[in-house]
Design a protein around this motif. Structure first.
Motif, PDB file in Angstrom:
ATOM      1  N   ARG A 191       0.825  -1.218   0.000  1.00 19.35           N
ATOM      2  CA  ARG A 191       0.000   0.000   0.000  1.00 19.35           C
ATOM      3  C   ARG A 191       0.851   1.257   0.000  1.00 19.35           C
ATOM      4  O   ARG A 191       0.565   2.217  -0.711  1.00 19.35           O
ATOM      5  CB  ARG A 191      -0.933   0.006   1.211  1.00 19.35           C
ATOM      6  CG  ARG A 191      -2.104  -0.923   1.059  1.00 19.35           C
ATOM      7  CD  ARG A 191      -3.109  -0.679   2.157  1.00 19.35           C
ATOM      8  NE  ARG A 191      -2.662  -1.258   3.408  1.00 19.35           N
ATOM      9  CZ  ARG A 191      -3.179  -2.353   3.943  1.00 19.35           C
ATOM     10  NH1 ARG A 191      -4.149  -2.976   3.338  1.00 19.35           N
ATOM     11  NH2 ARG A 191      -2.716  -2.809   5.083  1.00 19.35           N
ATOM     12  N   GLN A 192       1.901   1.264   0.813  1.00 18.48           N
ATOM     13  CA  GLN A 192       2.761   2.436   0.884  1.00 18.48           C
ATOM     14  C   GLN A 192       3.550   2.632  -0.407  1.00 18.48           C
ATOM     15  O   GLN A 192       3.628   3.740  -0.927  1.00 18.48           O
ATOM     16  CB  GLN A 192       3.737   2.292   2.056  1.00 18.48           C
ATOM     17  CG  GLN A 192       3.081   2.354   3.396  1.00 18.48           C
ATOM     18  CD  GLN A 192       4.061   2.080   4.526  1.00 18.48           C
ATOM     19  OE1 GLN A 192       5.213   1.732   4.305  1.00 18.48           O
ATOM     20  NE2 GLN A 192       3.592   2.225   5.750  1.00 18.48           N
ATOM     21  N   GLY A 193       4.141   1.564  -0.906  1.00 17.40           N
ATOM     22  CA  GLY A 193       4.988   1.655  -2.089  1.00 17.40           C
ATOM     23  C   GLY A 193       4.239   2.057  -3.346  1.00 17.40           C
ATOM     24  O   GLY A 193       4.761   2.781  -4.196  1.00 17.40           O
ATOM     25  N   HIS A 194       2.989   1.581  -3.459  1.00 22.80           N
ATOM     26  CA  HIS A 194       2.195   1.917  -4.637  1.00 22.80           C
ATOM     27  C   HIS A 194       1.330   3.155  -4.419  1.00 22.80           C
ATOM     28  O   HIS A 194       0.681   3.632  -5.346  1.00 22.80           O
ATOM     29  CB  HIS A 194       1.303   0.731  -5.026  1.00 22.80           C
ATOM     30  CG  HIS A 194       2.059  -0.345  -5.722  1.00 22.80           C
ATOM     31  ND1 HIS A 194       2.472  -0.242  -7.030  1.00 22.80           N
ATOM     32  CD2 HIS A 194       2.499  -1.556  -5.293  1.00 22.80           C
ATOM     33  CE1 HIS A 194       3.113  -1.334  -7.378  1.00 22.80           C
ATOM     34  NE2 HIS A 194       3.159  -2.151  -6.337  1.00 22.80           N
ATOM     35  N   GLY A 195       1.299   3.659  -3.201  1.00 22.26           N
ATOM     36  CA  GLY A 195       0.508   4.856  -2.920  1.00 22.26           C
ATOM     37  C   GLY A 195      -0.980   4.578  -2.946  1.00 22.26           C
ATOM     38  O   GLY A 195      -1.747   5.358  -3.490  1.00 22.26           O
ATOM     39  N   ILE A 196      -1.399   3.471  -2.355  1.00 23.02           N
ATOM     40  CA  ILE A 196      -2.818   3.125  -2.299  1.00 23.02           C
ATOM     41  C   ILE A 196      -3.454   3.888  -1.142  1.00 23.02           C
ATOM     42  O   ILE A 196      -3.166   3.636   0.020  1.00 23.02           O
ATOM     43  CB  ILE A 196      -3.019   1.598  -2.096  1.00 23.02           C
ATOM     44  CG1 ILE A 196      -2.270   0.794  -3.148  1.00 23.02           C
ATOM     45  CG2 ILE A 196      -4.502   1.256  -2.052  1.00 23.02           C
ATOM     46  CD1 ILE A 196      -2.717   1.002  -4.574  1.00 23.02           C
ATOM     47  N   HIS A 197      -4.299   4.837  -1.459  1.00 21.86           N
ATOM     48  CA  HIS A 197      -4.985   5.705  -0.497  1.00 21.86           C
ATOM     49  C   HIS A 197      -4.016   6.502   0.367  1.00 21.86           C
ATOM     50  O   HIS A 197      -4.356   6.881   1.492  1.00 21.86           O
ATOM     51  CB  HIS A 197      -5.932   4.892   0.397  1.00 21.86           C
ATOM     52  CG  HIS A 197      -6.982   4.165  -0.368  1.00 21.86           C
ATOM     53  ND1 HIS A 197      -7.930   4.808  -1.134  1.00 21.86           N
ATOM     54  CD2 HIS A 197      -7.222   2.835  -0.506  1.00 21.86           C
ATOM     55  CE1 HIS A 197      -8.715   3.921  -1.695  1.00 21.86           C
ATOM     56  NE2 HIS A 197      -8.302   2.710  -1.342  1.00 21.86           N
ATOM     57  N   THR A 198      -2.821   6.753  -0.119  1.00 15.18           N
ATOM     58  CA  THR A 198      -1.828   7.536   0.606  1.00 15.18           C
ATOM     59  C   THR A 198      -0.754   8.003  -0.360  1.00 15.18           C
ATOM     60  O   THR A 198      -0.723   7.566  -1.513  1.00 15.18           O
ATOM     61  CB  THR A 198      -1.198   6.707   1.753  1.00 15.18           C
ATOM     62  OG1 THR A 198      -0.333   7.547   2.513  1.00 15.18           O
ATOM     63  CG2 THR A 198      -0.409   5.537   1.229  1.00 15.18           C
ATOM     64  N   GLU A 199       0.116   8.878   0.090  1.00 19.98           N
ATOM     65  CA  GLU A 199       1.255   9.289  -0.726  1.00 19.98           C
ATOM     66  C   GLU A 199       2.254   8.136  -0.782  1.00 19.98           C
ATOM     67  O   GLU A 199       2.413   7.389   0.185  1.00 19.98           O
ATOM     68  CB  GLU A 199       1.909  10.519  -0.088  1.00 19.98           C
ATOM     69  CG  GLU A 199       2.977  11.144  -0.942  1.00 19.98           C
ATOM     70  CD  GLU A 199       3.496  12.435  -0.346  1.00 19.98           C
ATOM     71  OE1 GLU A 199       4.692  12.696  -0.489  1.00 19.98           O
ATOM     72  OE2 GLU A 199       2.695  13.171   0.261  1.00 19.98           O
ATOM     73  N   ARG A 200       2.938   7.974  -1.916  1.00 18.57           N
ATOM     74  CA  ARG A 200       3.919   6.899  -2.049  1.00 18.57           C
ATOM     75  C   ARG A 200       5.082   7.113  -1.094  1.00 18.57           C
ATOM     76  O   ARG A 200       5.605   8.211  -0.974  1.00 18.57           O
ATOM     77  CB  ARG A 200       4.459   6.832  -3.475  1.00 18.57           C
ATOM     78  CG  ARG A 200       3.451   6.318  -4.467  1.00 18.57           C
ATOM     79  CD  ARG A 200       4.034   6.210  -5.828  1.00 18.57           C
ATOM     80  NE  ARG A 200       4.754   4.934  -5.890  1.00 18.57           N
ATOM     81  CZ  ARG A 200       5.229   4.397  -6.987  1.00 18.57           C
ATOM     82  NH1 ARG A 200       5.107   5.019  -8.131  1.00 18.57           N
ATOM     83  NH2 ARG A 200       5.838   3.241  -6.960  1.00 18.57           N
ATOM     84  N   MET A 201       5.462   6.045  -0.407  1.00 17.81           N
ATOM     85  CA  MET A 201       6.641   6.067   0.457  1.00 17.81           C
ATOM     86  C   MET A 201       7.148   4.635   0.585  1.00 17.81           C
ATOM     87  O   MET A 201       6.469   3.686   0.196  1.00 17.81           O
ATOM     88  CB  MET A 201       6.325   6.667   1.822  1.00 17.81           C
ATOM     89  CG  MET A 201       5.219   5.994   2.577  1.00 17.81           C
ATOM     90  SD  MET A 201       4.919   6.926   4.069  1.00 17.81           S
ATOM     91  CE  MET A 201       3.319   6.310   4.499  1.00 17.81           C
ATOM     92  N   ASN A 202       8.350   4.486   1.067  1.00 23.75           N
ATOM     93  CA  ASN A 202       8.977   3.171   1.212  1.00 23.75           C
ATOM     94  C   ASN A 202       9.065   2.407  -0.108  1.00 23.75           C
ATOM     95  O   ASN A 202       9.004   1.172  -0.132  1.00 23.75           O
ATOM     96  CB  ASN A 202       8.243   2.326   2.259  1.00 23.75           C
ATOM     97  CG  ASN A 202       8.375   2.892   3.651  1.00 23.75           C
ATOM     98  OD1 ASN A 202       9.398   3.469   3.992  1.00 23.75           O
ATOM     99  ND2 ASN A 202       7.339   2.755   4.448  1.00 23.75           N
ATOM    100  N   VAL A 203       9.232   3.123  -1.187  1.00 19.44           N
ATOM    101  CA  VAL A 203       9.295   2.503  -2.511  1.00 19.44           C
ATOM    102  C   VAL A 203      10.525   1.603  -2.623  1.00 19.44           C
ATOM    103  O   VAL A 203      10.432   0.479  -3.135  1.00 19.44           O
ATOM    104  CB  VAL A 203       9.286   3.568  -3.632  1.00 19.44           C
ATOM    105  CG1 VAL A 203       9.437   2.920  -4.992  1.00 19.44           C
ATOM    106  CG2 VAL A 203       8.002   4.378  -3.574  1.00 19.44           C
ATOM    107  N   LEU A 204      11.661   2.050  -2.124  1.00 17.63           N
ATOM    108  CA  LEU A 204      12.874   1.237  -2.193  1.00 17.63           C
ATOM    109  C   LEU A 204      12.698  -0.075  -1.433  1.00 17.63           C
ATOM    110  O   LEU A 204      13.067  -1.141  -1.924  1.00 17.63           O
ATOM    111  CB  LEU A 204      14.076   2.010  -1.639  1.00 17.63           C
ATOM    112  CG  LEU A 204      15.413   1.268  -1.655  1.00 17.63           C
ATOM    113  CD1 LEU A 204      15.786   0.852  -3.075  1.00 17.63           C
ATOM    114  CD2 LEU A 204      16.502   2.129  -1.058  1.00 17.63           C
ATOM    115  N   GLN A 205      12.087  -0.020  -0.253  1.00 16.21           N
ATOM    116  CA  GLN A 205      11.845  -1.226   0.522  1.00 16.21           C
ATOM    117  C   GLN A 205      10.893  -2.166  -0.212  1.00 16.21           C
ATOM    118  O   GLN A 205      11.054  -3.377  -0.180  1.00 16.21           O
ATOM    119  CB  GLN A 205      11.281  -0.890   1.910  1.00 16.21           C
ATOM    120  CG  GLN A 205      12.264  -0.189   2.814  1.00 16.21           C
ATOM    121  CD  GLN A 205      12.262   1.334   2.640  1.00 16.21           C
ATOM    122  OE1 GLN A 205      11.867   1.857   1.607  1.00 16.21           O
ATOM    123  NE2 GLN A 205      12.717   2.043   3.650  1.00 16.21           N
TER     124      GLN A 205
END
Length: 59
Positions: free
Chosen positions: A25-39
């Motif tokens: 969810r975080q990496g793809h930005g599902i209902h939020t800003e994208r974060m933790n993409v590298l992880q």
């Protein structure tokens, strides 16, 4: 695969825990800003290696 109006075509689509995965969810930005993409990408690479070794009969 389409989730929350985003087309998902990467390694995450092969994961059985995609709907419970906070990193997804975080990496793809599902209902939020994208974060933790590298992880997320590191996780995808690990999943890909495991999946490839199973497909080749390596366990």
């Amino acid at each position: 695969m389409r989730i929350a109006n985003r087309e998902i075509t990467d390694e995450c689509t092969h994961c059985g825990n995609i709907l419970q995965c906070e990193l997804f969810r975080q990496g793809h930005g599902i209902h939020t800003e994208r974060m933790n993409v590298l992880q997320m990408i590191k996780c995808q690479m690990e999943h890909r290696e495991k999946r490839d070794s199973k497909e080749k009969g390596g366990g």
